[in-house]
Write an enzyme that holds these catalytic residues in place. Structure first.
Site, short mmCIF file in Angstrom:
data_model
loop_
_atom_site.label_atom_id
_atom_site.label_comp_id
_atom_site.label_asym_id
_atom_site.label_seq_id
_atom_site.Cartn_x
_atom_site.Cartn_y
_atom_site.Cartn_z
N LYS A 168 39.09 36.17 44.83
CA LYS A 168 39.18 35.44 44.50
C LYS A 168 38.01 34.16 45.02
CE LYS A 168 42.83 36.42 42.13
NZ LYS A 168 42.75 36.77 40.79
C1 LIG Z 1 44.03 37.12 40.60
C2 LIG Z 1 44.98 36.90 39.05
C3 LIG Z 1 46.26 36.85 39.25
C4 LIG Z 1 47.54 36.81 39.98
O1 LIG Z 1 46.82 36.97 41.77
P1 LIG Z 1 48.01 37.63 42.42
O2 LIG Z 1 47.47 37.33 43.81
O3 LIG Z 1 46.99 39.32 42.43
O4 LIG Z 1 49.15 37.98 42.07
C5 LIG Z 1 46.86 35.59 38.39
N1 LIG Z 1 46.30 34.94 37.09
C6 LIG Z 1 45.22 34.81 36.79
C7 LIG Z 1 44.04 34.61 35.93
C8 LIG Z 1 44.29 36.02 37.74
O5 LIG Z 1 43.40 35.70 38.00
#
Ligand SMILES: *Cc1c(COP(=O)(O)O)cnc(C)c1O
Length: 361
Positions: free
Chosen positions: A185
Site C-alpha cells: 500500500k
Molecule cells: C488491501 C486491501 C484491503 C485489505 O487489507 P489487508 O491489510 O490486506 O487486510 C481491503 N480493501 C482494499 C480495497 C484493499 O486494497
C-alpha cells in the site's frame, strides 16, 4: 526488466531508520500496545485530519471491527461496490451480514451513487465505500443518501492514504475510515497492519476494547471481542514512513502525470478531475485486448498486474452468496483493466520506457 513492484528497493531509503527503530523496540521489552502504537495513532489521526485513530492488525480487521461496532442484527444488508477488492465483501460476511452489490461508475471505478437508492430497503444498515485505486468516491452524494436513510457510512481507504475529494481527506467522510498498511500500500509496513479513523470518541473507545478481547480494563471483558492489535515493531516502521508519505504520493503522481500526458488514445486512462486529489495506489488503464497487451509488455521486459482478474460475484468461494447475479460493468472492468508499474521505487525513465513500448502496441 521493469518490475511491477520491488518492495526491497522501495524500502531501501528507510533501512537505516527501520533498523534503529527495531533495536529500540527490541530493547524496550514492550511489544504490544505500547508507546510506538500510541505515537503512530496520534500521527496518523493528525495526518488524516481525524480526531482518533486506532491501530489494528490488518485492513480486513479494520473493516470487520467497524461493522461490529454498530451491533447490527445478523443478516443486515450492507451496500458495497461490485468491483471492490474481495476484502470489503469478506468483511461484511465475516461480521455476519449480507453484502449487497452495486455497480461502479465506469468513469471513476467507484460505486455509482445513482445506483445505490434502488438497493436500499428496511434491512439496509450501512454503505461501505471503497476508494478504489486511490481515488475517493463521490462522498457528498453518498453521505446525503446515508443521512436520508439513516445508514452508517464506512470508507475502505486501503488504497487511498492521503487522497481527497473536494478538499476533504479519505477517512473523514463517514463514521469510520478503514486503512490497510499491507506492504504494497502507499503507506506500507513490513508485515500486516491496519487502522480505523473516526471522529467519535465513543466509537474510538469501543474499537480499542474490541481489538483487545473486548476489554477496556485488564481481565474485564465488556464485549465479545477480537485479538487485532497493531504491534509495536510495525508501528515504529509506520511512523518513519508516514513522514515520507507526502513525498511518496508526489512521486507517484508525477509518474501518473507522465502516463496521462503521453499514452496514446487507444488506452482508456483514469479520469482526472479538479475535485479529486488521486494518490494512484494503482494506475490502471483499460483496453479490449488486455491479455494480449500484458503478454506483449512482458515480452518487452515490463511486468504488469491485473486488479482484479475475477469479479467478487464470480469467485468460487462466493458463488453460493451471489448465485447467478450479474454485474456487467464489474465484469467489463475485470476483463479489460491492466495496472502499470507506478511505485516509489520506479524512476521517470522507466515509466518513459513503458509508455514508449505501450504506444507501439
Ligand atoms: C488491501 C486491501 C484491503 C485489505 O487489507 P489487508 O491489510 O490486506 O487486510 C481491503 N480493501 C482494499 C480495497 C484493499 O486494497
Amino acid at each position: 526488466m521493469i518490475e511491477y513492484e520491488d518492495l526491497g528497493k522501495l524500502n531501501e531509503p528507510f533501512f537505516e531508520d527501520f533498523t534503529h527503530s527495531f533495536h529500540k523496540t527490541l530493547s524496550s521489552g514492550w511489544y504490544i500496545l505500547g508507546d510506538n502504537v500510541k505515537a503512530f495513532e496520534q500521527e496518523f489521526a493528525e495526518y488524516t485530519g481525524s480526531k482518533y485513530c486506532i491501530g489494528l492488525a490488518s485492513g480486513l480487521d479494520a473493516l470487520v471491527l467497524a461493522l461490529k461496532a454498530f451491533n447490527f442484527l445478523p443478516n443486515a444488508e450492507v451496500i458495497v461496490a461490485s468491483n471492490t477488492y474481495i476484502a470489503t465483501i469478506l468483511a461484511i460476511i465475516n461480521a455476519g451480514h449480507k453484502p449487497i452489490l452495486v455497480e461502479p461508475d465506469l468513469a471513476t471505478y467507484n460505486i455509482d451513487p445513482e445506483r445505490i437508492s434502488e438497493k436500499i430497503n428496511h434491512q439496509t444498515k450501512a454503505i461501505m465505500v471503497t476508494h478504489l485505486y486511490g481515488k475517493v468516491g463521490e462522498m457528498d452524494k453518498i453521505a446525503a443518501i446515508c443521512k436520508q436513510h439513516d445508514l452508517k457510512l464506512i470508507e475502505d481507504c486501503a488504497q487511498a492514504h492521503g487522497a481527497t475529494f473536494k478538499g476533504e481527506m479519505a477517512g473523514t467522510f463517514g463514521d469510520f475510515g478503514a486503512f490497510s498498511f499491507y506492504p504494497t500500500k502507499n503507506l506500507g509496513a513490513l508485515g500486516d497492519a491496519g487502522a480505523l479513523t473516526t471522529n467519535k470518541e465513543t466509537l474510538c473507545n469501543l474499537i480499542k476494547a474490541l481489538r483487545n478481547y473486548g476489554s477496556s480494563a485488564k481481565y474485564h471483558n465488556d464485549y465479545i471481542g477480537f485479538n487485532s492489535r497493531l504491534d509495536e515493531v510495525q508501528a515504529g516502521f509506520l511512523s518513519i514512513k508516514l513522514v515520507k508519505l507526502a513525498q511518496i504520493t508526489q512521486h507517484k503522481r508525477t509518474l501518473a502525470q507522465s502516463y496521462l500526458e503521453n499514452l496514446k488514445a487507444d488506452f482508456i486512462l483514469p479520469q482526472v478531475h479538479p475535485d479529486y486529489f488521486d494518490v494512484y495506489h494503482i494506475f490502471n488503464i483499460r483496453h479490449p485486448k488486455r491479455d494480449e497487451l500484458k503478454q506483449y509488455l512482458l515480452a518487452h521486459d515490463i511486468k504488469t498486474e491485473i486488479h482484479y482478474p475475477i469479479p467478487p460475484h464470480q469467485q468460487k468461494g462466493y458463488l453460493n452468496i451471489f448465485k447467478r447475479e450479474s454485474y456487467p460493468i464489474a465484469e467489463e472492468i475485470h476483463q479489460t483493466t491492466l495496472s502499470l508499474p507506478i511505485s516509489f521505487a520506479h524512476q521517470t525513465s522507466e515509466i518513459e520506457r513503458v509508455i514508449e513500448v505501450m504506444n507501439r502496441f
